[in-house]
Design an enzyme around this catalytic site. Structure first.
Site, PDB file in Angstrom:
ATOM      1  N   SER A 297      58.451  49.249  46.402  1.00  0.00           N
ATOM      2  CA  SER A 297      57.073  48.813  46.174  1.00  0.00           C
ATOM      3  C   SER A 297      56.459  47.893  47.217  1.00  0.00           C
ATOM      4  O   SER A 297      55.268  47.611  47.153  1.00  0.00           O
ATOM      5  CB  SER A 297      56.973  48.117  44.823  1.00  0.00           C
ATOM      6  OG  SER A 297      56.799  49.085  43.831  1.00  0.00           O
TER       7      SER A 297
ATOM      8  N   SER B  24      54.245  49.833  44.119  1.00  0.00           N
ATOM      9  CA  SER B  24      53.309  49.194  43.223  1.00  0.00           C
ATOM     10  C   SER B  24      52.528  48.033  43.846  1.00  0.00           C
ATOM     11  O   SER B  24      51.531  47.601  43.262  1.00  0.00           O
ATOM     12  CB  SER B  24      54.067  48.675  42.000  1.00  0.00           C
ATOM     13  OG  SER B  24      54.966  47.650  42.371  1.00  0.00           O
TER      14      SER B  24
ATOM     15  N   LYS C  53      50.625  39.045  44.699  1.00  0.00           N
ATOM     16  CA  LYS C  53      50.663  40.177  43.776  1.00  0.00           C
ATOM     17  C   LYS C  53      50.575  39.603  42.362  1.00  0.00           C
ATOM     18  O   LYS C  53      51.175  38.558  42.081  1.00  0.00           O
ATOM     19  CB  LYS C  53      51.971  40.944  43.978  1.00  0.00           C
ATOM     20  CG  LYS C  53      52.130  42.188  43.117  1.00  0.00           C
ATOM     21  CD  LYS C  53      53.441  42.920  43.467  1.00  0.00           C
ATOM     22  CE  LYS C  53      53.606  44.193  42.659  1.00  0.00           C
ATOM     23  NZ  LYS C  53      54.858  44.917  43.003  1.00  0.00           N
TER      24      LYS C  53
HETATM   25  N1  GLN Z   1      57.905  53.594  42.659  1.00  0.00           N
HETATM   26  C1  GLN Z   1      59.058  53.002  42.066  1.00  0.00           C
HETATM   27  C2  GLN Z   1      58.915  52.942  40.572  1.00  0.00           C
HETATM   28  O1  GLN Z   1      57.944  53.386  40.075  1.00  0.00           O
HETATM   29  C3  GLN Z   1      59.321  51.660  42.647  1.00  0.00           C
HETATM   30  C4  GLN Z   1      58.482  50.615  42.070  1.00  0.00           C
HETATM   31  C5  GLN Z   1      58.820  49.238  42.570  1.00  0.00           C
HETATM   32  O2  GLN Z   1      59.495  49.092  43.588  1.00  0.00           O
HETATM   33  N2  GLN Z   1      58.373  48.249  41.824  1.00  0.00           N
HETATM   34  O3  GLN Z   1      59.734  52.456  39.885  1.00  0.00           O
END
Ligand code: GLN
Length: 485
Positions: free
Chosen positions: A176, A152, A77
């Site tokens: 994410s 994400s 990532k």
């Molecule tokens: N969807 C969540 C957010 O926008 C989690 C994102 C994540 O786990 N990095 O914060």
């Protein structure tokens, strides 16, 4: 070659001399580059370095000094710092940023002989649930390219699901890894907070961020995680005691794990799930395997989303103050003054969602509102942790859906941040509690994958992995692959 092959099979092919690491690296690079025009899963490729790493791996294999993942291609990532390769974190702010060092996760995997082919797309600074917040454009879901891959870590998930790469790293702050794994029909594990070093992982919300893996199977995930977890002097929140089971490169048997377990089904999660059927079928698989299913209650669940978005925003607002246009990252053209430099660099460098989080986070931390928002959110976080700890006095694992629905259409939620935030309802509570959790494919709805989530007590990854692997030895949801032209 079958691009959807599992890592253990690749290892065998390498050991038997069926192909070299350089050959499979080239194979995945070619395939990933070709499919990338359709899926946009990768922000960058690092072909030269990959071939070099693969050749080194081939030498090690020839010498007989290879380890469990020597010569295995993977993607990171784009939140992990990689020396000499850009690390963008999905943001214009870091579009040209080249880190002077490797993140601990990257360094350990490099040392273990893995081959990095590129950096995976992601929501800007890991803020999002759909990959639509990336400065580098949407990633598409390989099961239906009109739909999002989740976020994400959506680039990592789509890349693995499409067979562009056998396995990828990801990070999870509030879901994410798990939610994109569920949306793309693959497995994804978020370890216990502190299991994996955060050194060199670009910070979003430091008390929640944790690195993990997205892979084709639980066995593959176990293999990769065993190579990079464990304490690190460079991260004071990494757990000081090594887990001997995981770091000993455990062999997983397809047979039932020895101890009988009780699995908790949290009432509050099942009350609000429209696509329950597949998760219910999965429950029966565990029941038939002799597990005891038991309804449990996690009463503070409904407060988890508001608490998370206060805490994560607050931490993000502090973490992201380092991007000032002076030290590193994007700098605006021809600033007229110092404050113009700060303001325009941040205004032009950050996207809409990141600005929203910085604003709400700063607000929650401001003198007049700290007690009303931030402090209250911390108290809720404690209640959520206590809910889980109490439940884990009675059960060994928790089973629930990963996400309220299947992958949604691009654009469906992007104008409605609150609806988007609600997507995280089942993943955020365990993140706030710092627990390990994993999403595993358990069915389909209208040809779109569904994931179930297993949550374990702190540092009980072994239970997650052994039971997840056993589930996959009884089912073949994880073997289904999308049709791609
Ligand atoms: N969807 C969540 C957010 O926008 C989690 C994102 C994540 O786990 N990095 O914060």
């Amino acid at each position: 070659m079958d691009p959807f092959i599992e890592i253990n099979a690749i290892r065998k092919g390498l050991a038997d001399g069926e192909y070299s690491s350089a050959e499979i690296t080239k194979f995945y690079l070619d395939r990933a580059k070709k499919l990338n025009s359709q899926l946009n899963s990768f922000i960058s490729f690092c072909e030269e370095q990959a071939i070099e790493q693969a050749k080194n791996a081939d030498n090690k294999i020839a010498e007989g000094s290879s380890g469990p993942i020597t010569g295995i291609p993977l993607a990171h990532k784009d939140i992990f710092c990689t020396k000499g390769i850009t690390t963008t974190c999905g943001s214009r702010m870091l579009e040209n940023f080249v880190a002077p060092y490797d993140a601990t996760v990257v360094e350990r995997l490099n040392k273990a002989g893995a081959v990095t082919i590129g950096k995976a797309n992601m929501d800007e600074f890991a803020m999002g649930s759909s990959n639509e917040n990336s400065y580098f454009g949407n990633t598409s879901n390989p099961w239906d390219t009109d739909r999002v891959p989740g976020g994400s870590s959506g680039g990592s998930a789509a890349a693995v699901a499409a067979g562009m790469i056998p396995i990828a790293t990801g990070t999870d702050t509030g879901g994410s890894i798990r939610q994109p794994a569920a949306f793309c029909g693959i497995s994804g594990l978020k370890p216990t907070y502190g299991r994996v070093s955060r050194y060199g992982m670009i910070a979003f919300a430091s008390s929640l961020d944790q690195a993990g893996v997205l892979g084709r199977s639980v066995a593959d995930i176990c293999l990769l995680l065993s190579q990079f977890g464990g304490p690190d002097v460079l991260d004071s929140t990494s757990h000081p005691i090594p887990d001997n089971w995981l770091s000993s490169n455990p062999k997983l048997n397809p047979t039932k794990p020895e101890a009988k377990i009780t699995i908790g089904l949290p009432r509050e999660y099942f009350d609000q799930t429209p696509n329950l059927k597949s998760v219910e079928i999965a429950m029966r698989v565990f029941e038939n395997a002799g597990c005891i299913l038991k309804e449990v209650s996690l009463p503070s669940t409904e407060s988890a989303i508001p608490a998370y978005y206060i805490i994560a925003g607050a931490e993000a607002s502090t973490n992201l103050s380092r991007y000032d246009g002076v030290r590193f990252g994007y700098r605006c053209q021809d600033p007229e003054s110092l404050s113009d430099l700060y303001q325009r660099s941040r205004n032009e460098g950050f996207g809409k969602e990141v600005k929203r989080r910085i604003l709400t986070g700063t607000y929650a931390l401001s003198v007049g509102y700290y007690d009303a928002y931030y402090l209250k959110a911390q108290k809720i976080r404690r209640l959520i942790q206590q809910d889980f700890l109490e439940v884990f006095n009675k059960v060994d694992l928790i089973l629930c859906p990963t996400s309220p629905g299947v992958a949604f259409k691009k654009g469906a939620l992007s104008e409605n941040p609150v609806e988007m935030y609600k997507q995280d309802i089942f993943t955020i509570p365990s993140s706030l509690a710092g627990l390990p959790a994993m999403s595993i494919p358990c069915g389909f709805q209208n040809n779109l994958p569904i994931g179930m989530q297993l949550i374990a007590p702190h540092f009980a990854e072994r239970k997650l992995i052994e039971w997840g692997h056993y589930f996959q030895s009884l089912t073949d949801w994880h073997k289904k692959v999308p049709e791609l032209s």
